[in-house]
Design a protein around this motif. Structure first.
Motif: not given
Length: 256
Positions: A94-107
């Motif tokens: 829905a969202l996270l794969d579309h954002l430039p979020v560093p992988p280490q910021n997803i828990h």
């Protein structure tokens, strides 16, 4: 700031999701300006995912420095990593794969094919929380925690009259024989949820009206877990008209 509980009523589910998404983007900008970083706890469910989809569709999405945002979950179904039942998978799509979020910021919580033992998985997530906690604390400062609400009043995977809702020592609990499938789950505990600065509960539909009405009328949180959801600074119930039929007029705030 003193704790406030507010109810914001929206005409339908679409307006509800769009309003929460807009408010989330605005508040996240404010949090990053004030604190330099943010910890957000996500929820699953129909409305939780609808909000994330609305965030992704917003033109304001790309005004945020997502590298400064960490994402967590309030609970998770203990199934395989690839399962469509996982809150993590739904949130990523829905969202996270579309954002430039560093992988280490997803828990995300551990999946059943990563750690087979439910209790060990709970311990691993508790350790992850502690690793990102301020000195002397067991978990991070959550700026916004999203929660859905079941027709029975459950929040995260803390169900009525079960041991999980009464847990006060652990930060993460292993849930077995859940009254809602799948039977095995992992969940943050009530003290962790209530340490959040802001708890945003998003619920829609007439089947949620009774639980919402009981919560606002002061029901016991062991019998109606949502009654015990209280953020440190603010607790907001974002609801549609169908879910608000039992809410006293005095508790309904002007529309956002």
């Amino acid at each position: 700031m003193t704790n406030e509980r507010r109810v914001l009523v929206h005409p339908d589910k679409e307006a509800l999701a769009a309003s929460v998404a807009a408010r989330f983007l605005t508040k996240t900008i404010d949090i990053l300006d004030d604190l330099g970083g943010a910890n957000i706890a996500l929820t699953g469910g129909t409305m939780g995912n609808a909000v994330l989809e609305a965030v992704n569709a917003s033109p304001a999405r790309d005004t945020i420095d997502w590298s400064k945002v960490h994402f967590w979950w309030g609970d998770e179904r203990f199934v395989e990593k690839s399962s469509e039942e996982r809150n993590e998978r739904q949130a990523r799509e829905a969202l996270l794969d579309h954002l430039p979020v560093p992988p280490q910021n997803i828990h995300p919580f551990p999946a059943s094919d990563e750690i087979a033992d439910l209790d060990e998985a709970a311990s691993v997530y508790a350790a992850e929380l502690a690793a990102f906690a301020p000195d002397g604390q067991e978990f991070p400062r959550f700026d916004i925690t999203f929660l859905g609400v079941g027709p029975d009043g459950h929040i995260a995977s803390l169900f009525p009259d079960r041991s999980g809702i009464r847990e006060t020592e652990a930060t993460v609990v292993a849930v077995r024989d859940s009254p809602k499938p799948p039977p095995e789950r992992l969940s943050l505990t009530r003290p962790v949820l209530n340490a959040s600065d802001r708890i945003w509960l998003v619920l829609a539909g007439s089947d949620k009206a009774s639980a919402l009405g009981l919560a606002l009328a002061g029901a016991s949180y062991t019998e109606v877990p949502v009654a015990g959801a209280k953020g440190r600074k603010r607790t907001v119930f974002f609801v549609d008209k169908d879910a608000a039929v039992d809410v006293p007029e005095t508790l309904i705030a002007p529309s956002y």
